[in-house]
Design an enzyme around this catalytic site. Structure first.
Site, PDB file in Angstrom:
ATOM      1  N   LEU A  34       0.811  -1.212   0.000  1.00  0.00           N
ATOM      2  CA  LEU A  34       0.000   0.000   0.000  1.00  0.00           C
ATOM      3  C   LEU A  34       0.843   1.259   0.000  1.00  0.00           C
ATOM      4  CD1 LEU A  34      -0.569   1.666   3.016  1.00  0.00           C
ATOM      5  CD2 LEU A  34      -1.030  -0.698   3.568  1.00  0.00           C
ATOM      6  N   CYS A  35       0.240   2.324  -0.496  1.00  0.00           N
ATOM      7  CA  CYS A  35       0.829   3.660  -0.462  1.00  0.00           C
ATOM      8  C   CYS A  35      -0.313   4.643  -0.212  1.00  0.00           C
ATOM      9  CB  CYS A  35       1.599   3.963  -1.748  1.00  0.00           C
ATOM     10  SG  CYS A  35       0.554   4.095  -3.216  1.00  0.00           S
ATOM     11  N   HIS A  36      -0.189   5.871  -0.672  1.00  0.00           N
ATOM     12  CA  HIS A  36      -1.223   6.866  -0.430  1.00  0.00           C
ATOM     13  C   HIS A  36      -2.477   6.602  -1.269  1.00  0.00           C
ATOM     14  CE1 HIS A  36      -2.392  11.423  -0.231  1.00  0.00           C
ATOM     15  NE2 HIS A  36      -3.123  10.682   0.567  1.00  0.00           N
TER      16      HIS A  36
ATOM     17  N   ILE B 128      -4.024   3.965   1.309  1.00  0.00           N
ATOM     18  CA  ILE B 128      -4.467   4.319   2.660  1.00  0.00           C
ATOM     19  C   ILE B 128      -5.585   5.354   2.605  1.00  0.00           C
ATOM     20  CG2 ILE B 128      -2.786   6.168   3.098  1.00  0.00           C
ATOM     21  CD1 ILE B 128      -3.539   3.437   5.658  1.00  0.00           C
TER      22      ILE B 128
ATOM     23  N   GLY C  47      -2.332   4.306  -4.266  1.00  0.00           N
ATOM     24  CA  GLY C  47      -2.237   3.049  -5.004  1.00  0.00           C
ATOM     25  C   GLY C  47      -1.316   3.065  -6.203  1.00  0.00           C
TER      26      GLY C  47
END
Length: 109
Positions: free
Chosen positions: A66-68, A95, A70
């Site tokens: 995951l990141c901010h 997220i 995607g």
């Protein structure tokens, strides 16, 4: 389809977290982003540090990246899969989608 990056929705991750199946969560955001909002069980390795830390990733269970939003995690998921981590899947929407859909109390940025 060849070239398609496997993905998991935030709803699917919520179900995975509630169930008995083992999984790992990899957060590839920068430390300042993780400090704003994070899932507590996530292994946090910034994207640019990943090549030097591959040995710390589990290969024996699903690895949700995951990141901010995607995008970075999608790139990392594709890279991991090219390097033998067939268990890697991207968290769609990152997220931000988690906070907006599953945990509205989580801060967004």
């Amino acid at each position: 389809m060849q070239g398609e990056i496997p993905a998991l929705s935030v709803g699917d991750l919520a179900a995975l977290r509630a169930g008995p199946e083992a999984y790992a969560l990899l957060d590839v955001r920068e430390p300042w982003e993780v400090a704003l909002s994070a899932l507590p069980e996530a292994l946090t390795i910034p994207m640019n540090e990943l090549p030097d830390r591959l040995e710390s990733l589990p290969a024996d269970r699903p690895l949700v990246v995951l990141c901010h939003h995607g995008q970075r995690s999608g790139q990392v998921t594709a890279w991991l899969r090219r390097h033998g981590y067939d268990n890697a899947v991207n968290l769609e929407g990152g997220i931000d989608a988690w906070a907006r859909t599953v945990d509205p109390a989580m801060p967004t940025y």
